[in-house]
Design a protein around this motif. Structure first.
Motif, short mmCIF file in Angstrom:
data_model
loop_
_atom_site.label_atom_id
_atom_site.label_comp_id
_atom_site.label_asym_id
_atom_site.label_seq_id
_atom_site.Cartn_x
_atom_site.Cartn_y
_atom_site.Cartn_z
N LEU A 32 2.43 1.78 -3.56
CA LEU A 32 1.40 2.26 -4.49
C LEU A 32 1.02 3.70 -4.18
O LEU A 32 0.84 4.53 -5.09
N ALA A 33 0.88 4.02 -2.90
CA ALA A 33 0.54 5.39 -2.51
C ALA A 33 1.67 6.35 -2.88
O ALA A 33 1.41 7.49 -3.32
N PHE A 52 6.38 4.56 3.10
CA PHE A 52 5.79 5.57 2.22
C PHE A 52 6.71 6.79 2.08
O PHE A 52 7.00 7.24 0.97
N LEU A 102 -2.36 15.25 -4.95
CA LEU A 102 -2.41 14.12 -4.06
C LEU A 102 -1.25 14.15 -3.07
O LEU A 102 -1.39 13.77 -1.90
N ALA A 137 1.52 6.99 -6.66
CA ALA A 137 0.43 7.91 -7.00
C ALA A 137 0.74 9.32 -6.55
O ALA A 137 0.46 10.30 -7.26
N THR A 138 1.35 9.45 -5.38
CA THR A 138 1.66 10.77 -4.85
C THR A 138 2.72 11.47 -5.68
O THR A 138 2.66 12.68 -5.91
N PHE A 189 3.35 1.37 7.25
CA PHE A 189 3.05 2.25 6.12
C PHE A 189 3.90 3.52 6.12
O PHE A 189 4.46 3.89 5.08
N ILE A 248 0.84 -1.20 0.00
CA ILE A 248 0.00 0.00 0.00
C ILE A 248 0.87 1.25 0.00
O ILE A 248 0.57 2.23 -0.69
N ALA A 249 1.96 1.22 0.76
CA ALA A 249 2.84 2.38 0.84
C ALA A 249 3.51 2.67 -0.51
O ALA A 249 3.61 3.83 -0.93
N ALA A 299 -0.50 10.96 6.13
CA ALA A 299 0.41 9.91 6.58
C ALA A 299 1.03 10.26 7.92
O ALA A 299 1.24 9.39 8.78
N SER A 333 -1.68 13.78 0.90
CA SER A 333 -1.33 12.48 1.47
C SER A 333 -0.24 12.56 2.53
O SER A 333 -0.26 11.79 3.51
#
Length: 255
Positions: A77-78, A136, A88, A81-82, A132, A74-75, A96, A92
């Motif tokens: 992918l985030a 991230f 975003l 995207a960020t 995360f 998840i981290a 976070a 984000s």
């Protein structure tokens, strides 16, 4: 091995001296054994309870591993995207930071009440949330540090944003990703063990520690603590091994 041996000797000597000093401190009566057991008493309990310690470590290790994998995916992918969308990124990163500020002792009981008492999902969710943040932030930093030459080359090829991210940004961020993973690997074990203090299945190291302490079996409790330390060290060493396999060129440059 010849290069690694000089770096291993000082911490090994320090550990041996620390254990010897600890043993001597307890035997001289400077502290009551039921408050701080001697290393010899802890080792005795560890050998006697090795089967129980092993089973509890497997249960906690499974929760930590699943939480680590889910939180890392998840981290990453985030972070992708960020790094792709500026808006975003502005939203984000503060989110976070808020997520990282959530204390485990407050989060674990809430999640335990949301699921059945026989479910391991709450502990894995707690671990994923704790994992995360470091993954991230470190991955996002690596994704944003792109060599201008590579960026210009991909623009010349008219590569799409996601192609640029997958082919250039993510491989270039591997160093930062594993920096976050080294931090998260130990945090995953800590989160999984601490989450077991607040109910749920009584099969992990955390529940065994609290149970032994409740019956004033402190050497046994410390034996389970030692098992948790060994589990965290195993996670960390496996992360180092994966880093070597994923980036062999870094080791050649260091050599």
């Amino acid at each position: 091995m010849r290069r690694a041996l000089p770096s291993l000797v000082p911490p090994l000597l320090f550990g041996i001296l620390a254990l010897a000093g600890w043993e001597l401190f307890v035997r001289l009566g400077r502290v009551a054994p039921f408050i701080l057991p001697a290393p010899s008493a802890i080792w005795h309990e560890l050998t006697v309870q090795r089967g129980n310690v092993w089973d509890a470590a497997l249960a906690s290790g499974a929760n930590a591993l699943i939480g680590l994998v889910v939180g890392t995916l998840i981290a990453v992918l985030a972070a992708l995207a960020t790094s792709r969308f500026r808006l975003l990124g502005e939203v984000s990163v503060p989110f976070a930071a808020v997520l990282n500020a959530l204390p485990i002792i407050a989060l674990a009981p809430i999640l335990n009440n949301m699921f059945e008492s026989t479910s391991s999902v709450p502990r894995r969710l707690v671990t994923a949330i704790v994992v995360f943040f470091p993954v991230f932030l470190n991955t996002l930093r690596g994704l944003r540090e792109v060599d201008p030459v590579h960026q210009e080359l991909m623009h010349t090829y008219a590569a799409s944003g996601w192609t640029f991210a997958v082919k250039v940004r993510l491989p270039g961020a591997l160093g930062h990703l594993f920096t976050g993973l080294r931090q998260a690997s130990s945090l995953a074990v800590i989160a999984a063990v601490v989450a077991e203090y607040f109910g749920g299945l009584q099969d992990g190291l955390g529940s065994r520690i609290t149970s032994a302490a409740a019956f004033t079996a402190y050497p046994r409790a410390w034996a389970y603590v030692a098992g948790a330390c060994l589990l965290g060290l195993t996670f960390y060493l496996v992360t180092l091994l994966l880093e070597r396999l994923a980036m062999p060129w870094r080791q050649r440059l260091i050599a």
